[in-house]
Motif scaffolding. Structure first.
Motif, PDB file in Angstrom:
ATOM      1  N   PHE A 106       1.995   2.967  -2.221  1.00 56.17           N
ATOM      2  CA  PHE A 106       1.689   3.910  -3.306  1.00 56.17           C
ATOM      3  C   PHE A 106       0.777   5.038  -2.842  1.00 56.17           C
ATOM      4  CE2 PHE A 106      -1.658   0.764  -3.344  1.00 56.17           C
ATOM      5  CZ  PHE A 106      -2.804   1.510  -3.559  1.00 56.17           C
ATOM      6  N   ASP A 107       0.064   4.828  -1.714  1.00 57.03           N
ATOM      7  CA  ASP A 107      -0.905   5.811  -1.205  1.00 57.03           C
ATOM      8  C   ASP A 107      -0.572   6.162   0.246  1.00 57.03           C
ATOM      9  OD1 ASP A 107      -3.077   7.338  -0.498  1.00 57.03           O
ATOM     10  OD2 ASP A 107      -4.561   5.759  -0.798  1.00 57.03           O
ATOM     11  N   LEU A 129      -3.503   5.553   2.834  1.00 55.14           N
ATOM     12  CA  LEU A 129      -3.726   4.134   3.097  1.00 55.14           C
ATOM     13  C   LEU A 129      -2.562   3.540   3.894  1.00 55.14           C
ATOM     14  CD1 LEU A 129      -5.612   1.752   2.657  1.00 55.14           C
ATOM     15  CD2 LEU A 129      -4.519   1.380   0.440  1.00 55.14           C
ATOM     16  N   VAL A 151       0.817  -1.223   0.000  1.00 56.89           N
ATOM     17  CA  VAL A 151       0.000   0.000   0.000  1.00 56.89           C
ATOM     18  C   VAL A 151       0.848   1.268   0.000  1.00 56.89           C
ATOM     19  CG1 VAL A 151      -1.951  -1.133   1.117  1.00 56.89           C
ATOM     20  CG2 VAL A 151      -0.285   0.083   2.513  1.00 56.89           C
TER      21      VAL A 151
END
Length: 64
Positions: A18-19, A22, A16
């Motif tokens: 990438f965000d 999140l 996760v």
């Protein structure tokens, strides 16, 4: 058994990453589920991991 949870946590965080939102959410969950010595290990791992991803640097506040 606890080592498996720690390893699973690292896997989830890598997936996760990438965000940032999140990532922070999953990191908060991890802090609730891990043992104190595992949280220390996670802090060290995070410092290494975020060197390549500076956008996640603010997430370190969750474990400090």
């Amino acid at each position: 058994m606890p080592r498996m949870i720690y390893d699973y946590t690292k896997t989830v965080l890598e997936r996760v990453s990438f965000d940032p939102v999140l990532f922070a959410k999953e990191l908060k969950k991890a802090v609730k589920n891990l043992l104190p010595y595992e949280i220390e290990q996670l802090k060290r791992w995070l410092q290494f991991f975020i060197q390549e991803k500076p956008e996640l640097e603010k997430c370190l506040k969750v474990v400090n």
